[in-house]
Motif scaffolding. Sequence first.
Motif, PDB file in Angstrom:
ATOM      1  N   PHE A  94       5.363   8.452   3.563  1.00  0.00           N
ATOM      2  CA  PHE A  94       3.963   8.076   3.397  1.00  0.00           C
ATOM      3  C   PHE A  94       3.686   6.631   3.817  1.00  0.00           C
ATOM      4  O   PHE A  94       2.794   5.980   3.278  1.00  0.00           O
ATOM      5  CB  PHE A  94       3.548   8.285   1.935  1.00  0.00           C
ATOM      6  N   THR A 143       0.686   4.276  -2.581  1.00  0.00           N
ATOM      7  CA  THR A 143       0.495   5.641  -2.097  1.00  0.00           C
ATOM      8  C   THR A 143       1.531   6.591  -2.689  1.00  0.00           C
ATOM      9  O   THR A 143       1.197   7.690  -3.150  1.00  0.00           O
ATOM     10  CB  THR A 143       0.589   5.669  -0.556  1.00  0.00           C
ATOM     11  N   ARG A 165       0.830  -1.209   0.000  1.00  0.00           N
ATOM     12  CA  ARG A 165       0.000   0.000   0.000  1.00  0.00           C
ATOM     13  C   ARG A 165       0.864   1.258   0.000  1.00  0.00           C
ATOM     14  O   ARG A 165       0.521   2.264  -0.634  1.00  0.00           O
ATOM     15  CB  ARG A 165      -0.932   0.011   1.217  1.00  0.00           C
ATOM     16  N   GLU A 166       2.003   1.198   0.702  1.00  0.00           N
ATOM     17  CA  GLU A 166       2.892   2.350   0.725  1.00  0.00           C
ATOM     18  C   GLU A 166       3.384   2.697  -0.679  1.00  0.00           C
ATOM     19  O   GLU A 166       3.390   3.874  -1.072  1.00  0.00           O
ATOM     20  CB  GLU A 166       4.096   2.083   1.626  1.00  0.00           C
ATOM     21  N   GLY A 212       0.134   6.363   4.942  1.00  0.00           N
ATOM     22  CA  GLY A 212      -0.860   7.052   4.129  1.00  0.00           C
ATOM     23  C   GLY A 212      -1.961   6.106   3.665  1.00  0.00           C
ATOM     24  O   GLY A 212      -1.694   5.017   3.162  1.00  0.00           O
ATOM     25  N   ALA A 213      -3.211   6.520   3.829  1.00  0.00           N
ATOM     26  CA  ALA A 213      -4.358   5.692   3.438  1.00  0.00           C
ATOM     27  C   ALA A 213      -5.636   6.477   3.709  1.00  0.00           C
ATOM     28  O   ALA A 213      -5.611   7.564   4.308  1.00  0.00           O
ATOM     29  CB  ALA A 213      -4.378   4.382   4.223  1.00  0.00           C
ATOM     30  N   TRP A 232      -8.515   8.281  -3.687  1.00  0.00           N
ATOM     31  CA  TRP A 232      -7.871   7.006  -3.394  1.00  0.00           C
ATOM     32  C   TRP A 232      -8.489   5.921  -4.262  1.00  0.00           C
ATOM     33  O   TRP A 232      -9.686   5.676  -4.216  1.00  0.00           O
ATOM     34  CB  TRP A 232      -8.043   6.665  -1.914  1.00  0.00           C
ATOM     35  N   PHE A 239      -8.325  10.826   1.967  1.00  0.00           N
ATOM     36  CA  PHE A 239      -6.961  10.318   1.965  1.00  0.00           C
ATOM     37  C   PHE A 239      -6.161  11.120   2.987  1.00  0.00           C
ATOM     38  O   PHE A 239      -6.112  12.347   2.935  1.00  0.00           O
ATOM     39  CB  PHE A 239      -6.302  10.435   0.590  1.00  0.00           C
TER      40      PHE A 239
END
Length: 380
Positions: A258, A115, A111-112, A261-262, A172, A234
């Motif tokens: 980040f 992002t 996910r990073e 970040g999500a 997102w 986000f």
Amino acid sequence: MTEDTLILFYILIFVLLAFCIEHSSTLQISLSMACPHVLVTLDRDNPLEGAIGIVKTIRPEWTEGTIVTKTFTDGITNKLIGVNCSGSSDDSMVLVRIHGNNTDLIIDRKRELQTIKLLEEAGCGAPLYCTFENGLCYGFVPGKPVNLQLAVDPEVYRLIIKTMVKFHSVEWSCGSQEPVLFPTMESWLKLLPETFADEAKERGYTELKEKLDIVQEVKTLKDRLSHLTSSVVFCHNDLLLGNIIYSKAKGMVSFIDFEYGALNFRGFDIADHFCEYAGTDSVDYSLYPERDYQLMWLRCYLEEDALVKGVSGVPISDSDVEQLYVEVNQFALASHLFWGIWSIIQAANSEIDFDYMAYAHIRFDEYLRRKAAFLSLSGA
């Protein structure tokens, strides 16, 4: 030999030559659709030589004698090295980040990367150059990390708000549309150790568990905050002052790092930033912003948000600001639980010289100190 066979023969020779050239280096590069991946693991204790080797795959024109390095020491999760060509400006620096030990337990690395690419495309982040087995390389953001004096300066905090609203406006499109706050904490609770082999840590952990039932506090707070109508946007989710870069020359603020970040609750991102006014090395929660300052800050946020959404002609009411004030301060409690749990896990895994158990105590103590007052707040 037919013409088609000859062409195939030359193609095969070309492929073999390319393979030999690629594997003549001690580093191997695997290309993915997202970015190059270097098949090497850096030594966390002695990363300089490996970091330079990785950067040379990105900047092959930088020769051995012209490369300079800088080790950044502010972080409490990862190790960070800047690599540059002697005489070049900071703008050309490549950052090499080595992930902290076992941080994959608490950070979704897939996910990073999503992002980072998303924010780069949105004009909110530095370019990602490559990944490697235990880290990544990306561009340097010129400027300086803000300190508290800068963070509360009206000119600078308006720039922080402007950047935050820009983040909160990013669409997102990389997975679940649900806020990550409580699912993340609930997954972290499963990672809490039963005991610590280190006597000092075990003593601190025992004292901590005598103060509060962490699992029950997460459940209770989740139930209480579910009644708020906090927008899901986000979020950066880790806006400590060191992750906010101010360029006076450009008149702008950028966010970096980040890892968390999500999608999340807007109130959490703002509250987490306010909590970080207290610092991390020498923590002082008397620096948590007072009500009058928050109301000014939050009005500016709502005005900027309205401007970005194209509804700036609608006045921001005192009631709107008061509702956001309640939202933010109640989510400040979630920030304390979030980073308190994180700190216990780090105490069990991190090799960085930082007293995570003491920091966990600080965050949970502040949670308990503020809990009744913040949960009693109600909007105008």
